[in-house]
Motif scaffolding. Structure first.
Motif, mmCIF file in Angstrom:
data_model
loop_
_atom_site.group_PDB
_atom_site.id
_atom_site.type_symbol
_atom_site.label_atom_id
_atom_site.label_comp_id
_atom_site.label_asym_id
_atom_site.label_seq_id
_atom_site.Cartn_x
_atom_site.Cartn_y
_atom_site.Cartn_z
ATOM 1 N N ARG A 130 71.031 25.770 51.675
ATOM 2 C CA ARG A 130 69.735 25.254 52.123
ATOM 3 C C ARG A 130 69.659 25.215 53.648
ATOM 4 N N GLN A 131 70.759 24.835 54.296
ATOM 5 C CA GLN A 131 70.775 24.849 55.759
ATOM 6 C C GLN A 131 70.596 26.262 56.308
ATOM 7 N N LEU A 132 71.229 27.213 55.634
ATOM 8 C CA LEU A 132 71.121 28.607 56.067
ATOM 9 C C LEU A 132 69.691 29.116 55.920
ATOM 10 N N LEU A 133 69.043 28.770 54.817
ATOM 11 C CA LEU A 133 67.659 29.205 54.601
ATOM 12 C C LEU A 133 66.724 28.560 55.616
ATOM 13 N N ASN A 134 66.980 27.304 55.958
ATOM 14 C CA ASN A 134 66.138 26.624 56.961
ATOM 15 C C ASN A 134 66.326 27.251 58.341
ATOM 16 N N SER B 25 69.126 46.881 48.847
ATOM 17 C CA SER B 25 69.056 45.808 47.836
ATOM 18 C C SER B 25 68.650 44.511 48.533
ATOM 19 N N ARG B 26 67.381 44.382 48.812
ATOM 20 C CA ARG B 26 66.892 43.232 49.581
ATOM 21 C C ARG B 26 66.710 42.019 48.668
ATOM 22 N N ILE B 27 66.508 40.873 49.295
ATOM 23 C CA ILE B 27 66.409 39.618 48.545
ATOM 24 C C ILE B 27 64.995 39.070 48.608
ATOM 25 N N ARG B 28 64.678 38.271 47.618
ATOM 26 C CA ARG B 28 63.398 37.549 47.593
ATOM 27 C C ARG B 28 63.717 36.068 47.406
ATOM 28 N N ILE B 29 63.184 35.238 48.259
ATOM 29 C CA ILE B 29 63.438 33.795 48.199
ATOM 30 C C ILE B 29 62.310 33.125 47.443
ATOM 31 N N ILE B 30 62.657 32.440 46.362
ATOM 32 C CA ILE B 30 61.669 31.767 45.504
ATOM 33 C C ILE B 30 61.933 30.285 45.584
ATOM 34 N N GLN B 31 60.952 29.569 46.051
ATOM 35 C CA GLN B 31 61.069 28.100 46.188
ATOM 36 C C GLN B 31 60.048 27.439 45.273
ATOM 37 N N GLU C 163 62.706 34.148 60.091
ATOM 38 C CA GLU C 163 63.212 35.506 60.251
ATOM 39 C C GLU C 163 63.095 36.272 58.940
ATOM 40 N N LYS C 164 63.175 37.568 59.042
ATOM 41 C CA LYS C 164 63.102 38.430 57.856
ATOM 42 C C LYS C 164 64.493 38.773 57.334
ATOM 43 N N TYR C 165 65.482 37.991 57.720
ATOM 44 C CA TYR C 165 66.850 38.232 57.295
ATOM 45 C C TYR C 165 67.631 36.932 57.331
ATOM 46 N N ILE C 166 68.827 36.967 56.754
ATOM 47 C CA ILE C 166 69.744 35.829 56.752
ATOM 48 C C ILE C 166 71.125 36.337 57.125
ATOM 49 N N LEU C 167 71.778 35.674 58.083
ATOM 50 C CA LEU C 167 73.133 35.995 58.476
ATOM 51 C C LEU C 167 74.086 34.932 57.935
ATOM 52 N N HIS C 168 75.131 35.388 57.261
ATOM 53 C CA HIS C 168 76.108 34.449 56.706
ATOM 54 C C HIS C 168 77.508 34.862 57.128
ATOM 55 N N VAL C 169 78.308 33.912 57.599
ATOM 56 C CA VAL C 169 79.672 34.157 58.050
ATOM 57 C C VAL C 169 80.619 33.966 56.879
ATOM 58 N N PHE D 138 71.592 39.666 54.835
ATOM 59 C CA PHE D 138 70.722 39.821 53.671
ATOM 60 C C PHE D 138 69.289 39.996 54.181
ATOM 61 N N MET D 139 68.764 41.201 54.015
ATOM 62 C CA MET D 139 67.408 41.473 54.468
ATOM 63 C C MET D 139 66.409 41.017 53.404
ATOM 64 N N LYS D 140 65.362 40.336 53.868
ATOM 65 C CA LYS D 140 64.296 39.918 52.956
ATOM 66 C C LYS D 140 63.417 41.119 52.630
ATOM 67 N N GLU D 141 62.752 41.055 51.485
ATOM 68 C CA GLU D 141 62.024 42.220 50.990
ATOM 69 C C GLU D 141 60.882 42.648 51.901
ATOM 70 N N GLU D 142 60.354 41.744 52.718
ATOM 71 C CA GLU D 142 59.252 42.095 53.616
ATOM 72 C C GLU D 142 59.725 42.543 54.997
#
Length: 475
Positions: A362-366, A468-474, A371-377, A392-396
């Motif tokens: 949740r902290q990473l998503l916030n 293989s992009r991701i879609r975030i559903i809340q 941004e249109k991507y997420i960086l994870h270490v 992880f690139m978002k679909e848009e």
């Protein structure tokens, strides 16, 4: 002059247009003159001259005829036998129009070893074909129908394999053409060597020849597909078609030379494997080396993980952006490239590899909600346990967003590598939270503009091989 020279002179319809400025030694003003000499069947020579009038500055047409061929033919010889004329006419059949101004530097360094590869490869191909024909006769029991059927089946299997291969590779031919071009050449020589050995097991002609033919079809496909991207890198004036056509002429001429050499050597060697194999290996080795030299001369201007890795390394360490001509000679295409950044950046990996708690997720998503991507270490999974970054690139996400994510990941790893922290993952995580490593959209726009100024093509890139992009559903 003598009559023996007349047919030669009269056969030239338009000999040459000479444009020159005639500067008089007197005080008369400079005039412009254009002359054209034309020979006729009746022995006369017509000289048409456009002369700039000294009165009004307009062009006047002056026509003169003479049957005094000797003086005229001296001018004809001077024009026709100009040093290099015949060589230029010959080269015009094999080089693009307006060469060298119509191609990028390095084109000649590419086509010379490529022509050599075609010569040696064709010579080796003649020898392998001779072995195939000898084996199909033995394996078929000298029955023409069976021999023909075996030949057709092996060709059909080879073409089917090429179709499957092309469907799986997709745009990787465009992203790394030097890689595929070199392997295609090696594959052709390897498959030719397999064909060379078919007489040793003539009863198994079909499976052996089919395997070799599948490999040759895959290699031909990879060679032709990657060659298109290589030609585009040399095209300077949107002359890709002309460049491709001239390359085809070069390959045909080189193949003819190689075939002639192969026929001559093959007739001398015969079916003796004691001499056939060493001679073939010499041709194949020369072909592979020439292929290596040709690929070495190619400078790709598109962005892929290796070239982008080298760009970022130069930018962060030396504060400069290299050109394609700086990176091309250093590019790795024989082995696997293990870059400082690209080996530790994973773009769109499987979600199952995301080892993170729900709270941290949740902290990473916030953190990356805008941004249109997420960086994870990922701790300790990179090169020598240095830690890696998963993107992880978002679909848009757009093409520019992919570049932005790569820049942030590279800057993060660069700062972490210079950190004094004993734990690599802690250093990477600390660098990730540094706002200085998080470029703005304006900064990325300026960066892309600088890349274009240095000769890089940025409209499309090949940084995202796996989409293989991701879609975030809340909820």
């Amino acid at each position: 002059g003598g009559t023996a020279d007349c047919p030669w002179a009269m056969s030239l319809l338009v000999l040459r247009g000479l444009v020159r400025r005639c500067v008089s030694t007197s005080s008369t003003p400079t005039t412009l003159a254009i002359q054209q000499w034309r020979a006729h069947d009746n022995g006369h020579v017509t000289m048409v001259k456009l002369v700039e009038s000294q009165d009004n500055g307009k062009l006047e047409v002056v026509v003169q005829q003479t049957n005094k061929l000797q003086k005229t033919k001296e001018k004809i010889r001077t024009a026709v036998t100009e040093p290099g004329t015949y060589t230029k006419q010959l080269l015009s059949a094999f080089l693009p129009k307006d060469y060298p101004d119509s191609v990028h530097p390095g084109y000649l360094d590419y086509i010379k070893p490529q022509a050599a590869q075609a010569v040696f490869g064709s010579a080796a191909g003649v020898m392998s074909m001779q072995s195939l024909l000898y084996a199909v006769g033995l394996g078929a029991g000298a029955i023409p129908l069976a021999a023909a059927l075996n030949w057709v089946i092996k060709d059909g299997l080879g073409q089917l394999g090429a179709i499957v291969f092309a469907s799986r590779i997709n745009n990787r031919f465009d992203s790394n053409p030097k890689f595929w071009r070199f392997r295609a050449g090696v594959g052709l020589d390897l498959c030719a060597f397999i064909e060379l050995l078919t007489p040793l097991a003539a009863t198994y002609f079909l499976p052996i020849a089919a395997v070799a033919n599948v490999g040759k079809n895959l290699s031909w496909l990879a060679s032709s597909a990657s060659r298109a991207a290589i030609h585009r890198s040399f095209a300077k004036r949107q002359n890709l078609a002309d460049l491709t056509a001239k390359t085809g002429s070069q390959m045909i001429a080189s193949s003819l030379v190689g075939t002639a050499i192969g026929v001559a050597v093959s007739s001398w060697v015969g079916h003796s494997f004691e001499t056939l194999v060493p001679v073939f290996l010499c041709f194949a080795s020369a072909s592979i080396y020439a292929n290596y030299r040709a690929c070495k001369a190619v400078n790709m201007d598109t962005l892929d993980p290796q070239r982008f890795d080298r760009i970022m390394l130069s930018l962060l360490n030396e504060n400069r952006i290299p050109t394609p001509f700086d990176i091309g000679p250093e590019e790795t295409f024989v082995g696997t490239y293990s870059g400082v950044f690209s080996s530790r950046i994973k773009l769109n990996p499987p979600l199952s590899s995301l080892d993170i708690s729900m709270d941290n997720l949740r902290q990473l998503l916030n953190r990356y909600q805008n941004e249109k991507y997420i960086l994870h270490v990922s701790a300790g999974k990179g090169r020598e346990g240095e830690g890696e970054i998963s993107i992880f690139m978002k679909e848009e996400a757009t093409s520019e967003d992919v570049v932005k994510a790569w820049v942030q990941a590279a800057k993060t790893l660069h700062q972490a590598d210079r950190s004094t922290s004993a734990v690599a993952s802690v250093a990477v995580e600390s660098a990730q939270q540094n706002d200085a490593n998080h470029p703005s959209r304006e900064q990325i726009g300026t960066f892309l503009s600088s890349l274009r100024d240095h000769g890089w093509y940025t409209e499309n890139h090949f940084l995202e091989d796996n989409e293989s992009r991701i879609r975030i559903i809340q909820n």
